[in-house]
Scaffold this motif. Sequence first.
Motif, PDB file in Angstrom:
ATOM      1  N   PRO A 105      15.580  23.119  32.942  1.00 35.15           N
ATOM      2  CA  PRO A 105      15.196  24.091  31.905  1.00 35.15           C
ATOM      3  C   PRO A 105      16.366  24.915  31.388  1.00 35.15           C
ATOM      4  O   PRO A 105      16.333  25.395  30.251  1.00 35.15           O
ATOM      5  CB  PRO A 105      14.156  24.964  32.612  1.00 35.15           C
ATOM      6  CG  PRO A 105      14.372  24.741  34.078  1.00 35.15           C
ATOM      7  CD  PRO A 105      14.863  23.340  34.209  1.00 35.15           C
ATOM      8  N   GLN A 106      17.437  25.087  32.169  1.00 33.56           N
ATOM      9  CA  GLN A 106      18.581  25.893  31.735  1.00 33.56           C
ATOM     10  C   GLN A 106      19.503  25.146  30.765  1.00 33.56           C
ATOM     11  O   GLN A 106      20.373  25.764  30.142  1.00 33.56           O
ATOM     12  CB  GLN A 106      19.406  26.326  32.950  1.00 33.56           C
ATOM     13  CG  GLN A 106      18.726  27.332  33.849  1.00 33.56           C
ATOM     14  CD  GLN A 106      17.894  26.667  34.933  1.00 33.56           C
ATOM     15  OE1 GLN A 106      17.535  25.495  34.822  1.00 33.56           O
ATOM     16  NE2 GLN A 106      17.587  27.405  35.995  1.00 33.56           N
ATOM     17  N   TYR A 107      19.329  23.841  30.647  1.00 29.06           N
ATOM     18  CA  TYR A 107      20.305  23.044  29.908  1.00 29.06           C
ATOM     19  C   TYR A 107      20.462  23.516  28.462  1.00 29.06           C
ATOM     20  O   TYR A 107      21.579  23.595  27.931  1.00 29.06           O
ATOM     21  CB  TYR A 107      19.925  21.563  29.934  1.00 29.06           C
ATOM     22  CG  TYR A 107      21.024  20.659  29.425  1.00 29.06           C
ATOM     23  CD1 TYR A 107      22.028  20.208  30.269  1.00 29.06           C
ATOM     24  CD2 TYR A 107      21.073  20.264  28.093  1.00 29.06           C
ATOM     25  CE1 TYR A 107      23.060  19.390  29.802  1.00 29.06           C
ATOM     26  CE2 TYR A 107      22.089  19.455  27.613  1.00 29.06           C
ATOM     27  CZ  TYR A 107      23.078  19.017  28.472  1.00 29.06           C
ATOM     28  OH  TYR A 107      24.094  18.214  28.001  1.00 29.06           O
ATOM     29  N   ASP A 108      19.369  23.827  27.786  1.00 34.02           N
ATOM     30  CA  ASP A 108      19.426  24.244  26.385  1.00 34.02           C
ATOM     31  C   ASP A 108      19.392  25.763  26.217  1.00 34.02           C
ATOM     32  O   ASP A 108      19.262  26.259  25.098  1.00 34.02           O
ATOM     33  CB  ASP A 108      18.267  23.605  25.602  1.00 34.02           C
ATOM     34  CG  ASP A 108      18.420  22.096  25.496  1.00 34.02           C
ATOM     35  OD1 ASP A 108      19.555  21.628  25.292  1.00 34.02           O
ATOM     36  OD2 ASP A 108      17.406  21.387  25.642  1.00 34.02           O
ATOM     37  N   ASP A 109      19.494  26.495  27.315  1.00 37.00           N
ATOM     38  CA  ASP A 109      19.524  27.954  27.264  1.00 37.00           C
ATOM     39  C   ASP A 109      20.917  28.404  26.825  1.00 37.00           C
ATOM     40  O   ASP A 109      21.924  28.012  27.426  1.00 37.00           O
ATOM     41  CB  ASP A 109      19.206  28.508  28.654  1.00 37.00           C
ATOM     42  CG  ASP A 109      19.064  30.018  28.674  1.00 37.00           C
ATOM     43  OD1 ASP A 109      19.617  30.691  27.777  1.00 37.00           O
ATOM     44  OD2 ASP A 109      18.408  30.532  29.600  1.00 37.00           O
ATOM     45  N   PRO A 110      21.026  29.224  25.754  1.00 37.76           N
ATOM     46  CA  PRO A 110      22.346  29.681  25.290  1.00 37.76           C
ATOM     47  C   PRO A 110      23.177  30.355  26.382  1.00 37.76           C
ATOM     48  O   PRO A 110      24.406  30.297  26.349  1.00 37.76           O
ATOM     49  CB  PRO A 110      22.002  30.676  24.173  1.00 37.76           C
ATOM     50  CG  PRO A 110      20.652  30.223  23.672  1.00 37.76           C
ATOM     51  CD  PRO A 110      19.938  29.709  24.890  1.00 37.76           C
ATOM     52  N   ALA A 111      22.504  30.993  27.358  1.00 31.11           N
ATOM     53  CA  ALA A 111      23.240  31.657  28.441  1.00 31.11           C
ATOM     54  C   ALA A 111      23.979  30.656  29.321  1.00 31.11           C
ATOM     55  O   ALA A 111      24.883  31.030  30.074  1.00 31.11           O
ATOM     56  CB  ALA A 111      22.278  32.496  29.283  1.00 31.11           C
ATOM     57  N   MET A 129      10.911  21.968  38.555  1.00 33.33           N
ATOM     58  CA  MET A 129      11.128  22.811  37.373  1.00 33.33           C
ATOM     59  C   MET A 129      10.853  24.293  37.632  1.00 33.33           C
ATOM     60  O   MET A 129      11.700  25.148  37.308  1.00 33.33           O
ATOM     61  CB  MET A 129      10.285  22.307  36.199  1.00 33.33           C
ATOM     62  CG  MET A 129      10.583  23.033  34.903  1.00 33.33           C
ATOM     63  SD  MET A 129       9.737  22.279  33.507  1.00 33.33           S
ATOM     64  CE  MET A 129      10.401  23.251  32.163  1.00 33.33           C
ATOM     65  N   PRO A 130       9.700  24.676  38.219  1.00 35.44           N
ATOM     66  CA  PRO A 130       9.486  26.114  38.460  1.00 35.44           C
ATOM     67  C   PRO A 130      10.479  26.707  39.451  1.00 35.44           C
ATOM     68  O   PRO A 130      10.853  27.880  39.341  1.00 35.44           O
ATOM     69  CB  PRO A 130       8.049  26.171  38.988  1.00 35.44           C
ATOM     70  CG  PRO A 130       7.749  24.804  39.483  1.00 35.44           C
ATOM     71  CD  PRO A 130       8.519  23.885  38.603  1.00 35.44           C
ATOM     72  N   LEU A 131      10.937  25.914  40.417  1.00 36.97           N
ATOM     73  CA  LEU A 131      11.903  26.406  41.397  1.00 36.97           C
ATOM     74  C   LEU A 131      13.290  26.550  40.783  1.00 36.97           C
ATOM     75  O   LEU A 131      14.079  27.406  41.201  1.00 36.97           O
ATOM     76  CB  LEU A 131      11.948  25.464  42.598  1.00 36.97           C
ATOM     77  CG  LEU A 131      10.615  25.307  43.346  1.00 36.97           C
ATOM     78  CD1 LEU A 131      10.747  24.282  44.459  1.00 36.97           C
ATOM     79  CD2 LEU A 131      10.148  26.645  43.901  1.00 36.97           C
ATOM     80  N   MET A 132      13.597  25.720  39.798  1.00 31.53           N
ATOM     81  CA  MET A 132      14.855  25.882  39.076  1.00 31.53           C
ATOM     82  C   MET A 132      14.798  27.115  38.186  1.00 31.53           C
ATOM     83  O   MET A 132      15.784  27.836  38.027  1.00 31.53           O
ATOM     84  CB  MET A 132      15.142  24.630  38.233  1.00 31.53           C
ATOM     85  CG  MET A 132      15.505  23.400  39.043  1.00 31.53           C
ATOM     86  SD  MET A 132      15.878  21.989  37.963  1.00 31.53           S
ATOM     87  CE  MET A 132      16.213  20.709  39.184  1.00 31.53           C
ATOM     88  N   ARG A 133      13.650  27.360  37.607  1.00 35.76           N
ATOM     89  CA  ARG A 133      13.500  28.537  36.736  1.00 35.76           C
ATOM     90  C   ARG A 133      13.706  29.837  37.505  1.00 35.76           C
ATOM     91  O   ARG A 133      14.333  30.774  37.000  1.00 35.76           O
ATOM     92  CB  ARG A 133      12.114  28.535  36.090  1.00 35.76           C
ATOM     93  CG  ARG A 133      11.937  27.534  34.956  1.00 35.76           C
ATOM     94  CD  ARG A 133      10.642  27.804  34.218  1.00 35.76           C
ATOM     95  NE  ARG A 133      10.368  26.824  33.194  1.00 35.76           N
ATOM     96  CZ  ARG A 133      10.915  26.832  31.974  1.00 35.76           C
ATOM     97  NH1 ARG A 133      11.780  27.783  31.646  1.00 35.76           N
ATOM     98  NH2 ARG A 133      10.590  25.912  31.085  1.00 35.76           N
TER      99      ARG A 133
END
Length: 393
Positions: free
Chosen positions: A151-157, A190-194
């Motif tokens: 989920p972080q891959y496309d996050d601008p941060a 996915m939820p654990l990565m978030r």
Amino acid sequence: MPDFSLYPDMSLTGTPFLCTLAVLAVVALGLPLLLWTRVRGPRAVRAVTRVTMLLFAQLTAVTLVFTLVNNSNQLYDSWSDLLGTGDHVVHAADLGADGTGGVVLERLPKVRQTFRPAAGPGMRAAGGVRVTRMTGRVSGVKAEVYVWLPPQYDDPAWADHEFPVVELLQGYPGSAKAWFGTLDVHEQLMPLMRDGTIAPFVLVAPRTALVPGADTGCANLPGRVNAESWLGIDVPRMVIDNFRVRSTPRGWSVAGYSAGGHCATRLAVAHPDRFGAAVSLSGYNDPAVERASLTGRDPALRAANDPLRMLREAAAPPRISLYLSGQEKDGYEDAMALGRAARTPTSVQVVKLPRSAGGHTMALWRPQVVPAFRWLTGELGGHRTADGTPTPP
């Protein structure tokens, strides 16, 4: 035989095919009930007709059950896999001990692959899995590769972050989709990565069923298949060329179950310059354990591809970390043997599973996904969260 590739809606794992079988099974059951006493003609004709109806009912029932089991466990992905007619080897040259065939990998031009959404059970969950079909420039293998992005891959941060990768290997027989469609790896993680519990890994599942009716043992066999170069060179280089991922060994790991667990351990032991860690769920050391293994049929190949023997005979202990789980007489003893043979900087963690956990099935391996990835998070380390703090182990 019909070319089912021309009828994608009737693929082996497709819903239309399953529904058609269900309808046929109901019809086959109803025919004897409705027509048994209405069959006309000589006694021999009536007997043949009734036997045919019974055989038709049995055939449809068995086929329906097989299809349900296959869809649940992702054993065969296509008709060609089931019938043993698929061959994904374009050529299999002798690539030498390092598996490169003399190619300077750093000089290979980047190749951009086109990805499309993957179809099948579970493939659209948790953001969706994408797939591409590629030809390995070194291995000569032509096959599909599935990729899931965290989920972080496309996050601008996280725009400047290079992500660690886990290459996922299935058992034999098995489909590359099984990690997503049966083990639900992306949905579990996915939820654990978030929330930062588990590091955001890019998940890559390449095809390992490359030759008809045989398990390659993930080895290079000149003239037959170069599976080791496919998994250890071509697939990683494609992922590095197309995604924002790490390129160092500590950024790459490999995980597998059953025959895939054997491959994961073997690849890590053989190539600490490519993989920093490996996870084996109910894997084994001796390739002859898998009757269909190409490396288990020849004494020399059998010895050369046994990760225990490879570890013992290594010129220097490889800088790798191994996570090995299994039940008694199903991976545990082999894992303990690797643990006893390991010398620093090789580290081995063995997890003994109780007999009550289940047998050699997906039901046993599915609950092990999260613990294995927690371990990978701790081993690969250094993964920051979006607010800049380290990902907790």
